[in-house]
Design a protein around this motif. Sequence first.
Motif, short mmCIF file in Angstrom:
data_model
loop_
_atom_site.label_atom_id
_atom_site.label_comp_id
_atom_site.label_asym_id
_atom_site.label_seq_id
_atom_site.Cartn_x
_atom_site.Cartn_y
_atom_site.Cartn_z
N UNK A 9 0.83 -1.29 0.05
CA UNK A 9 0.07 -0.13 -0.10
C UNK A 9 0.94 1.24 0.10
N UNK A 10 0.52 2.04 -0.85
CA UNK A 10 1.24 3.42 -0.94
C UNK A 10 0.65 4.27 0.16
N UNK A 11 1.68 5.21 0.56
CA UNK A 11 1.29 6.53 1.64
C UNK A 11 1.71 7.59 1.05
N UNK A 12 0.91 8.66 0.83
CA UNK A 12 1.46 9.93 0.45
C UNK A 12 1.17 10.88 1.57
N UNK A 13 2.39 12.00 1.56
CA UNK A 13 2.16 13.01 2.26
C UNK A 13 2.48 14.30 1.20
N UNK A 14 1.17 15.08 1.46
CA UNK A 14 1.00 16.23 0.40
C UNK A 14 1.68 17.39 1.39
N UNK A 15 2.53 18.02 0.79
CA UNK A 15 3.22 19.52 1.66
C UNK A 15 3.74 20.22 0.42
N UNK A 16 3.73 21.42 1.00
CA UNK A 16 4.41 22.54 0.34
C UNK A 16 4.75 23.55 1.09
N UNK A 17 5.81 24.28 0.95
CA UNK A 17 6.20 25.49 2.04
C UNK A 17 5.11 26.45 1.72
N UNK A 18 4.73 26.63 0.67
CA UNK A 18 3.57 27.72 0.61
C UNK A 18 2.41 27.56 1.56
N UNK A 19 2.07 26.15 2.25
CA UNK A 19 1.29 26.10 3.05
C UNK A 19 1.35 27.22 4.45
N UNK A 20 2.61 27.27 4.62
CA UNK A 20 2.82 28.13 5.81
C UNK A 20 2.77 29.88 5.59
#
Length: 71
Positions: free
Chosen positions: A1-12
């Motif tokens: 099973x694949x797990x993804x973490x969605x992130x961008x410095x733009x979130x901050x």
Amino acid sequence: MKKAFIYSDDFTKYDYGASHPLKTARLKITYELISAYGLFSLPGSILCEPEKASDEELIMFHEKEYIEMLK
């Protein structure tokens, strides 16, 4: 099973206000901890940077009035 973490410095760069429970600095701390522990290198783990959704994509999940209010 694949797990993804969605992130961008733009979130901050976004502030939801003092009364909102999401503090964007926590997102960066979470990303940094996951990275420091090497969890992104585990089999089936993926780090994804999000793409900006179009208005047409957003209205698939939200009312048009809600989107306009947020703008």
